[in-house]
Design an enzyme around this catalytic site. Structure first.
Site, PDB file in Angstrom:
ATOM      1  N   VAL A 222       0.843  -1.195   0.000  1.00 21.92           N
ATOM      2  CA  VAL A 222       0.000   0.000   0.000  1.00 21.92           C
ATOM      3  C   VAL A 222       0.879   1.247   0.000  1.00 21.92           C
ATOM      4  CG1 VAL A 222      -2.081  -0.988   1.025  1.00 21.92           C
ATOM      5  CG2 VAL A 222      -0.211  -0.261   2.519  1.00 21.92           C
ATOM      6  N   ARG A 224       4.155   2.362  -2.537  1.00 24.06           N
ATOM      7  CA  ARG A 224       4.299   2.845  -3.907  1.00 24.06           C
ATOM      8  C   ARG A 224       4.635   1.678  -4.825  1.00 24.06           C
ATOM      9  NH1 ARG A 224       1.375   6.157  -3.075  1.00 24.06           N
ATOM     10  NH2 ARG A 224       1.586   8.421  -3.121  1.00 24.06           N
ATOM     11  N   ASP A 248      -2.081  -2.932  -4.150  1.00 23.00           N
ATOM     12  CA  ASP A 248      -2.999  -1.817  -4.404  1.00 23.00           C
ATOM     13  C   ASP A 248      -2.362  -0.730  -5.258  1.00 23.00           C
ATOM     14  OD1 ASP A 248      -5.572  -0.468  -3.880  1.00 23.00           O
ATOM     15  OD2 ASP A 248      -4.333   0.995  -2.803  1.00 23.00           O
ATOM     16  N   GLU A 253      -0.199   2.583 -13.789  1.00 21.85           N
ATOM     17  CA  GLU A 253      -1.618   2.535 -13.432  1.00 21.85           C
ATOM     18  C   GLU A 253      -2.432   3.255 -14.498  1.00 21.85           C
ATOM     19  OE1 GLU A 253      -2.132   4.057  -9.456  1.00 21.85           O
ATOM     20  OE2 GLU A 253      -0.878   2.505  -8.558  1.00 21.85           O
ATOM     21  N   HIS A 272      -5.771   0.933  -6.563  1.00 22.16           N
ATOM     22  CA  HIS A 272      -5.284   2.097  -5.799  1.00 22.16           C
ATOM     23  C   HIS A 272      -6.419   2.738  -4.989  1.00 22.16           C
ATOM     24  CE1 HIS A 272      -1.817   5.239  -5.890  1.00 22.16           C
ATOM     25  NE2 HIS A 272      -2.428   5.249  -4.718  1.00 22.16           N
ATOM     26  N   VAL A 273      -7.032   1.905  -4.158  1.00 21.44           N
ATOM     27  CA  VAL A 273      -8.197   2.362  -3.385  1.00 21.44           C
ATOM     28  C   VAL A 273      -8.006   2.225  -1.878  1.00 21.44           C
ATOM     29  CG1 VAL A 273      -9.847   1.893  -5.231  1.00 21.44           C
ATOM     30  CG2 VAL A 273      -9.284   0.070  -3.602  1.00 21.44           C
ATOM     31  N   ALA A 275      -6.464   3.971   0.323  1.00 20.06           N
ATOM     32  CA  ALA A 275      -6.590   5.205   1.104  1.00 20.06           C
ATOM     33  C   ALA A 275      -6.870   6.367   0.166  1.00 20.06           C
ATOM     34  CB  ALA A 275      -5.332   5.469   1.919  1.00 20.06           C
TER      35      ALA A 275
END
Length: 310
Positions: A222, A224, A248, A253, A272-273, A275
Site C-alpha cells: 500500500v 508505492r 494496491d 496505473e 489504488h483504493v 486510502a
C-alpha cells in the site's frame, strides 16, 4: 506567507470548486489537468493537485500542496527549488490503510474464498478459521500511517515489528529494525506490509534478494508501486517465499491488461483504493495549511522535505 492566486487541479477539481467557501477570499482557478497552461502557472502563487501537469514549473509558485499522501510525483528524480514550500494532505490515511490490510488478512484467515467456493458447490466443509492474534507482522515504514496500522494490529494481539531508516523506537511497535537489517525484519514475518514512500532507497527495494529472505509470508503493498519488482515477486510466489500478494499500487496505473498479475490465484489486485483522499479531507487539509501559512506558523506537520522525499 501571503497567498492570493491558487490553481486547483486533479480528479476532484470540480467537487472542490463546489465545496470551496466564498469566505476564503482568494483568486482560484479550478482546472482539469489538461487545461492548466504555462500562463496559469506564471499567475499562480500556489499549485494544488495530485501530480505535476505538463505545464507545471516552479518558476513562479511559492507553494505546492499535494492532494494525496504521496509526493513522489513531484520530487522523485526531479529538481526542486529550495524556496518553494511543499506540503501534503494528511488525515485518516492510516485508519483507511489499516482497515484495508485487516480486511485482506482476515479474509485469508477466515477462509472467505474457500467458503464461497463451498457455497457455490453446495459443499459442507467445516474447516476452522485461523486467528490473527499471535501472528507476526512487519510494517515497512514507521511514520503516521505505519504507526496507526501498528496500533490497529497490536489491539488484535498481533506482534508488530517496524522498519525505518534508523530503527528508532516507535509507538505500537514491539521492535523497529534499521533498513540495514531489513532481511532480519522479514524472515520470521507472517505478513509484510509496505507503507514506504518512493525514494532512491525504496525504488525496487522489494526484489529477489529481499523476497528470498521471506518464509511463506503474505505481502501487502500500500506504499508505492515502483518499490516492488514484479518479476521478482512472481518468482517469490512460485518458489514459496510468498504465499499471497495483495497489491494496491503499481508502477503503471491502470495495471496493463497484459500483466500476469491479473491471472494469479495467489495475487489480489485492487485499483489504488486503499486510502482514497476524500473531498472533505482535501479541502480541510489545504485550507488549514493555508491559514497556518498566512498566520506565520513555522511548524507544519504536513510539510515535506523534498530532498528526503517525505
Amino acid at each position: 506567507m501571503q497567498i492570493e492566486n491558487i490553481i486547483i487541479t486533479g480528479r476532484m477539481y470540480r467537487e472542490l470548486e463546489t465545496a470551496w467557501p466564498e469566505a476564503a477570499g482568494k483568486q482560484v482557478r479550478f482546472l482539469a489537468e489538461s487545461e492548466v497552461s504555462e500562463a496559469d502557472m506564471a499567475w499562480a502563487d500556489a499549485y494544488v493537485g495530485f501530480k505535476p501537469v505538463p505545464a507545471f514549473h516552479l518558476e513562479s509558485v511559492r507553494w505546492v500542496h499535494a492532494l494525496g499522501a504521496g509526493v513522489d510525483a513531484f520530487v522523485y528524480c526531479k529538481p526542486w527549488k529550495p524556496d518553494v514550500l511543499l506540503t501534503r494532505t494528511t488525515g485518516s490515511f492510516g485508519r483507511k490503510i489499516g482497515e484495508y490490510c485487516l480486511g485482506h488478512m482476515l479474509a485469508e484467515l477466515q477462509r472467505h474464498e474457500m467458503f464461497a467456493r463451498s457455497q457455490s458447490d453446495r459443499s459442507w466443509r467445516p474447516v476452522p478459521p485461523q486467528s490473527l492474534s499471535g501472528s507476526r507482522v512487519t510494517v515497512m515504514g514507521t511514520g503516521s500511517v505505519g504507526q496507526e496500522l501498528a496500533r490497529m494490529l497490536q489491539a488484535l494481539g498481533v506482534q508488530v515489528s517496524g522498519v525505518s531508516m534508523r530503527g528508532e523506537k516507535k509507538p505500537y511497535m514491539d521492535h523497529v529494525y534499521p533498513i540495514s537489517r531489513i532481511g532480519d525484519a522479514v524472515s520470521a514475518a507472517d505478513w509484510v506490509i509496505n507503507t514506504l514512500p518512493l525514494t532512491a532507497q525504496t525504488d525496487k527495494l522489494f526484489g529477489s534478494a529481499l523476497f528470498a529472505r521471506m518464509n511463506g509470508a503474505g505481502f501487502i503493498n500500500v506504499g508505492r508501486g515502483p518499490s516492488v519488482d514484479h518479476a521478482a515477486l512472481l518468482e517469490a510466489l512460485d518458489k514459496g517465499h510468498l504465499r499471497l500478494a495483495v497489491l494496491d499500487v503499481f508502477e503503471e496505473e491502470p495495471l496493463p491488461d497484459a500483466s500476469p498479475l491479473w491471472q494469479r490465484n495467489d495475487v489480489r489486485v485492487t485499483p489504488h483504493v486503499a486510502a482514497v483522499t476524500s473531498v472533505e479531507e482535501a479541502l480541510s487539509g489545504f485550507l488549514d495549511t493555508l491559514r497556518k501559512l498566512e498566520a506565520g506558523e513555522r511548524e507544519l506537520a504536513n510539510r515535506v522535505d523534498p530532498a528526503r522525499g517525505y
